[in-house]
Motif scaffolding. Structure first.
Motif, PDB file in Angstrom:
ATOM      1  N   ALA A   1      19.834 -67.866 -28.337  1.00 53.35           N
ATOM      2  CA  ALA A   1      19.379 -69.208 -28.694  1.00 53.35           C
ATOM      3  C   ALA A   1      18.022 -69.548 -28.081  1.00 53.35           C
ATOM      4  N   MET A   2      17.646 -68.850 -27.006  1.00 53.84           N
ATOM      5  CA  MET A   2      16.343 -69.079 -26.366  1.00 53.84           C
ATOM      6  C   MET A   2      15.879 -67.778 -25.717  1.00 53.84           C
ATOM      7  N   PRO A   3      15.513 -66.793 -26.526  1.00 56.42           N
ATOM      8  CA  PRO A   3      15.161 -65.462 -26.009  1.00 56.42           C
ATOM      9  C   PRO A   3      13.928 -65.432 -25.120  1.00 56.42           C
ATOM     10  N   GLU A   4      13.140 -66.486 -25.149  1.00 59.91           N
ATOM     11  CA  GLU A   4      11.927 -66.531 -24.326  1.00 59.91           C
ATOM     12  C   GLU A   4      12.228 -66.840 -22.862  1.00 59.91           C
ATOM     13  N   VAL A   5      13.459 -67.266 -22.558  1.00 59.07           N
ATOM     14  CA  VAL A   5      13.800 -67.694 -21.198  1.00 59.07           C
ATOM     15  C   VAL A   5      14.408 -66.528 -20.416  1.00 59.07           C
ATOM     16  N   PRO A   6      13.844 -66.179 -19.254  1.00 59.40           N
ATOM     17  CA  PRO A   6      14.365 -65.055 -18.472  1.00 59.40           C
ATOM     18  C   PRO A   6      15.669 -65.403 -17.759  1.00 59.40           C
ATOM     19  N   THR A   7      16.397 -64.358 -17.359  1.00 58.22           N
ATOM     20  CA  THR A   7      17.603 -64.554 -16.558  1.00 58.22           C
ATOM     21  C   THR A   7      17.214 -64.729 -15.093  1.00 58.22           C
ATOM     22  N   PHE A   8      18.109 -65.296 -14.322  1.00 56.13           N
ATOM     23  CA  PHE A   8      17.867 -65.410 -12.885  1.00 56.13           C
ATOM     24  C   PHE A   8      17.735 -64.033 -12.250  1.00 56.13           C
ATOM     25  N   ALA A   9      18.507 -63.066 -12.754  1.00 60.77           N
ATOM     26  CA  ALA A   9      18.421 -61.712 -12.202  1.00 60.77           C
ATOM     27  C   ALA A   9      17.015 -61.143 -12.387  1.00 60.77           C
ATOM     28  N   GLU A  10      16.411 -61.399 -13.539  1.00 63.83           N
ATOM     29  CA  GLU A  10      15.027 -60.957 -13.774  1.00 63.83           C
ATOM     30  C   GLU A  10      14.067 -61.575 -12.767  1.00 63.83           C
ATOM     31  N   LEU A  11      14.401 -62.780 -12.318  1.00 56.93           N
ATOM     32  CA  LEU A  11      13.526 -63.508 -11.403  1.00 56.93           C
ATOM     33  C   LEU A  11      13.895 -63.264  -9.939  1.00 56.93           C
TER      34      LEU A  11
END
Length: 324
Positions: free
Chosen positions: A232-242
């Motif tokens: 639904a919002m593929p542009e938003v990273p996961t917390f794990a990525e951050l």
């Protein structure tokens, strides 16, 4: 068989058929109530109303949504516990009330394993962090830098006290050595209202709570929990990525009934729910709300709930939180 015996047999058959028809008619006249533990206007309420509208046709009964907001769903859970186990009262809930509340409350007033029975699940979802429109940040690092520019203090709304979103705020504060305070609300609707009014700089909650305003550009989701980005919002990273690990296990949405509810009533509702979530328009709407749609029969939901509870029991214990 004598003529009189034949007459008696036919009469008994007719009476039996009549009784079945009367029972069916009585059942059809009964209203099915779906309890929701949060106020009208939030993500869970929208989901419940979508499903209730379709369930009416499948069940052939009037289906209403009964909002019992407050205490993170605890009021609705008490109402479910007190309800007659007659197949007319159900509770549509996500993980917080069923899995988290009993872990963070000394006396929740209910025991899910004893007082409730799983009916069926229909989706999983992820929680997210969103920043208010008045905040210049467009990413998690930018938000953290903005908080530092404000003296290192920030207030982040959470839809319920001692919830997964509140633990996320605590973990972010500890990780980044900042004074981030959680501001508990009675549901996501009043929290988002304050975000839209720039009364708080950010909020945490489920994607269904945020997605409409995120797409409208009124607030900005900057990070999501889970192991993968969301369709639904593929542009938003996961917390794990951050760099914020430990939030990969995703919560669930399911329906529960009072303990003692007849299995036939559970099976009937579960079968109707399976048909409803398989409808293309329902799947499309739930997906647009940020849910990953997937029907879970009774035992699968029960297993999912137990596994999720075990994960969060460990996280809460390691955080040092003491039940209140």
């Amino acid at each position: 068989m004598s003529f009189s015996s034949l007459i008696r047999r036919r009469l008994c058959q007719a009476l039996a058929v009549g009784a079945l028809l009367a029972a069916g008619a009585a059942q059809a006249q009964q209203t099915v109530r779906i309890l929701v533990g949060f106020p009208a206007g939030g993500g869970t309420d929208a989901i419940a109303r979508l499903l209730a509208d379709k369930l009416q046709g499948e069940l052939g009964q009037n289906v209403i949504v009964d909002n019992r907001g407050g205490a993170g769903g605890q009021i609705a859970a008490h109402a479910l516990k007190a309800a007659a186990p007659d197949g007319t009262t159900f509770f549509l809930s996500h993980d917080h009330t069923i899995s988290i509340l009993p872990l963070v409350t000394k006396n929740a007033g209910f025991d899910p394993a004893r007082d409730f029975v799983a009916v069926a699940g229909f989706a999983t979802f992820v929680n997210a962090l969103a920043v208010s429109g008045g905040t210049p940040a467009r990413s998690l690092p930018e938000y953290l830098n903005w908080v530092r520019s404000q003296g290192g203090r920030g207030t982040i709304g959470v839809p319920a006290p001692t919830s997964v979103p509140e633990f996320l705020v605590k973990i972010l504060a500890d990780k980044y050595k900042m004074d981030l305070q959680a501001a508990p609300y009675r549901g996501s609707a009043p929290m988002i209202a304050d975000m839209l009014g720039n009364q708080i700089s950010a909020g945490t909650g489920s994607i269904p709570d945020f997605i409409e305003n995120h797409k409208a550009g009124k607030i900005r989701v900057v990070a999501v929990l889970g192991s993968a980005r969301q369709a639904a919002m593929p542009e938003v990273p996961t917390f794990a990525e951050l760099g914020v690990a430990g939030f990969e296990d995703v919560p669930y949405y399911g329906v529960f009934a009072p303990a003692g509810t007849p299995q036939a009533a559970i099976d009937r509702f579960s079968a109707a729910l399976a048909k409803v979530v398989a409808l293309p328009d329902v799947r499309e709407k739930l997906t647009a709300m940020g849910l990953t749609v997937g029907y879970m029969p009774q035992q699968q939901l029960a297993s999912r709930e137990r596994a999720y509870t075990r994960v969060w029991a460990r996280i809460i214990k390691e955080s040092g939180f003491q039940p209140q």
